[in-house]
Design a protein around this motif. Structure first.
Motif, mmCIF file in Angstrom:
data_model
loop_
_atom_site.group_PDB
_atom_site.id
_atom_site.type_symbol
_atom_site.label_atom_id
_atom_site.label_comp_id
_atom_site.label_asym_id
_atom_site.label_seq_id
_atom_site.Cartn_x
_atom_site.Cartn_y
_atom_site.Cartn_z
ATOM 1 N N ARG A 172 0.836 -1.210 0.000
ATOM 2 C CA ARG A 172 0.000 0.000 0.000
ATOM 3 C C ARG A 172 0.872 1.262 0.000
ATOM 4 N N THR A 173 1.966 1.236 0.751
ATOM 5 C CA THR A 173 2.882 2.372 0.788
ATOM 6 C C THR A 173 3.466 2.625 -0.602
ATOM 7 N N GLY A 174 3.815 1.539 -1.298
ATOM 8 C CA GLY A 174 4.287 1.693 -2.682
ATOM 9 C C GLY A 174 3.241 2.364 -3.556
ATOM 10 N N GLY A 175 1.986 1.975 -3.381
ATOM 11 C CA GLY A 175 0.895 2.588 -4.139
ATOM 12 C C GLY A 175 0.699 4.053 -3.784
ATOM 13 N N ILE A 176 0.838 4.368 -2.499
ATOM 14 C CA ILE A 176 0.712 5.765 -2.063
ATOM 15 C C ILE A 176 1.817 6.604 -2.702
ATOM 16 N N LEU A 177 3.046 6.093 -2.668
ATOM 17 C CA LEU A 177 4.160 6.819 -3.278
ATOM 18 C C LEU A 177 3.974 6.953 -4.789
ATOM 19 N N GLU A 178 3.500 5.876 -5.415
ATOM 20 C CA GLU A 178 3.262 5.914 -6.855
ATOM 21 C C GLU A 178 2.166 6.911 -7.216
ATOM 22 N N SER A 179 1.195 7.082 -6.334
ATOM 23 C CA SER A 179 0.097 8.012 -6.628
ATOM 24 C C SER A 179 0.571 9.460 -6.689
ATOM 25 N N PHE A 180 1.710 9.765 -6.060
ATOM 26 C CA PHE A 180 2.268 11.115 -6.176
ATOM 27 C C PHE A 180 2.731 11.396 -7.601
ATOM 28 N N ILE A 181 3.071 10.345 -8.330
ATOM 29 C CA ILE A 181 3.541 10.492 -9.712
ATOM 30 C C ILE A 181 2.400 10.289 -10.699
ATOM 31 N N ARG A 182 1.631 9.227 -10.514
ATOM 32 C CA ARG A 182 0.593 8.863 -11.479
ATOM 33 C C ARG A 182 -0.804 9.352 -11.114
ATOM 34 N N GLU B 42 -4.711 -3.687 -11.169
ATOM 35 C CA GLU B 42 -5.499 -4.793 -10.600
ATOM 36 C C GLU B 42 -5.219 -4.978 -9.108
ATOM 37 N N TYR B 43 -3.954 -4.918 -8.731
ATOM 38 C CA TYR B 43 -3.589 -5.148 -7.333
ATOM 39 C C TYR B 43 -4.246 -4.109 -6.430
ATOM 40 N N PHE B 44 -4.200 -2.843 -6.853
ATOM 41 C CA PHE B 44 -4.737 -1.776 -6.014
ATOM 42 C C PHE B 44 -6.249 -1.654 -6.089
ATOM 43 N N LYS B 45 -6.865 -2.434 -6.978
ATOM 44 C CA LYS B 45 -8.326 -2.530 -6.935
ATOM 45 C C LYS B 45 -8.748 -3.373 -5.731
ATOM 46 N N LYS B 46 -7.901 -4.345 -5.406
ATOM 47 C CA LYS B 46 -8.186 -5.214 -4.263
ATOM 48 C C LYS B 46 -7.636 -4.623 -2.957
ATOM 49 N N PHE B 47 -6.435 -4.043 -3.033
ATOM 50 C CA PHE B 47 -5.772 -3.471 -1.862
ATOM 51 C C PHE B 47 -5.517 -1.990 -2.121
ATOM 52 N N SER B 48 -6.469 -1.173 -1.770
ATOM 53 C CA SER B 48 -6.401 0.268 -2.015
ATOM 54 C C SER B 48 -5.151 0.879 -1.386
ATOM 55 N N PRO B 49 -4.452 1.755 -2.112
ATOM 56 C CA PRO B 49 -3.249 2.396 -1.553
ATOM 57 C C PRO B 49 -3.622 3.494 -0.552
ATOM 58 N N ILE B 50 -3.957 3.075 0.657
ATOM 59 C CA ILE B 50 -4.382 3.996 1.709
ATOM 60 C C ILE B 50 -3.652 3.668 3.006
ATOM 61 N N VAL B 51 -3.669 4.610 3.922
ATOM 62 C CA VAL B 51 -3.162 4.356 5.268
ATOM 63 C C VAL B 51 -4.314 3.714 6.041
ATOM 64 N N ASP B 52 -4.117 2.444 6.403
ATOM 65 C CA ASP B 52 -5.164 1.710 7.114
ATOM 66 C C ASP B 52 -4.605 1.160 8.421
ATOM 67 N N TRP B 53 -5.334 0.264 9.057
ATOM 68 C CA TRP B 53 -4.916 -0.264 10.347
ATOM 69 C C TRP B 53 -3.624 -1.071 10.242
ATOM 70 N N GLU B 54 -3.406 -1.790 9.126
ATOM 71 C CA GLU B 54 -2.158 -2.547 8.963
ATOM 72 C C GLU B 54 -0.968 -1.600 8.876
#
Length: 174
Positions: free
Chosen positions: A41-51, A59-71
């Motif tokens: 998720r952290t990778g997705g959050i960082l990638e969202s700053f660019i994309r 596909e991966y982030f459709k299942k595991f949203s790039p958000i700050v969650d309890w994990e």
């Protein structure tokens, strides 16, 4: 409260504490304890700053949203808790090349950083391939008696022991 100042805690008490934590996680959130998804998720959050929002098209982030969650907060809490534990026990020290590493492989900071980076990449890849990490499979999955988690947990430790033996007995001995 003096137990917080000890350098080593009883593995039995820590095991019971982790078991209670898993139980509370299921009781209050109906979720298993795990950490590896937080890194993805952290990778997705960082990638969202660019994309931008296009990250959520993967596909991966459709299942595991790039958000700050309890994990994600669990991983942060583990880091903060470890830091304070080291401070309270008097064991905290800044060390780029640990003694056991330098005794075997030398004091090269570059070699140590490259090995740590490659190890992290392999662990991250393996945990996503296995569908979870040692905490997800080894603690939460095995407590639910999931055969796949027991198999993953056994293979994690077997692979870790084999890798350590290879590095320290064959590579380090050269």
């Amino acid at each position: 409260m003096s137990c917080f100042f000890l350098a080593r805690w009883s593995p039995w008490l820590v095991g019971v504490g982790i078991g209670v934590l898993v139980w509370l996680g299921f009781l209050f959130s109906n979720r298993a304890i795990g950490c590896s998804t937080a890194y993805a998720r952290t990778g997705g959050i960082l990638e969202s700053f660019i994309r931008g929002k296009r990250v959520k098209d993967r596909e991966y982030f459709k299942k595991f949203s790039p958000i700050v969650d309890w994990e994600w907060m669990l991983v942060l809490g583990v880091g903060i808790g470890s830091f304070f534990s080291a401070i309270l026990s008097g064991q905290f020290k800044m060390e780029i090349v640990p003694v056991i590493w330098s005794n075997t492989f030398g004091r090269s900071i570059i070699l140590r950083l490259v090995a740590a980076l490659l190890g992290g990449v392999f662990i991250g890849f393996g945990s996503r391939l296995a569908g979870g990490c040692t905490s997800g499979h080894g603690i939460s999955g095995s407590s639910q008696l999931a055969l796949s988690s027991w198999l993953a947990f056994i293979l994690f430790f077997t692979g870790g022991i084999a890798t350590a033996m290879f590095l320290f007995n064959f590579i380090g001995g050269v």
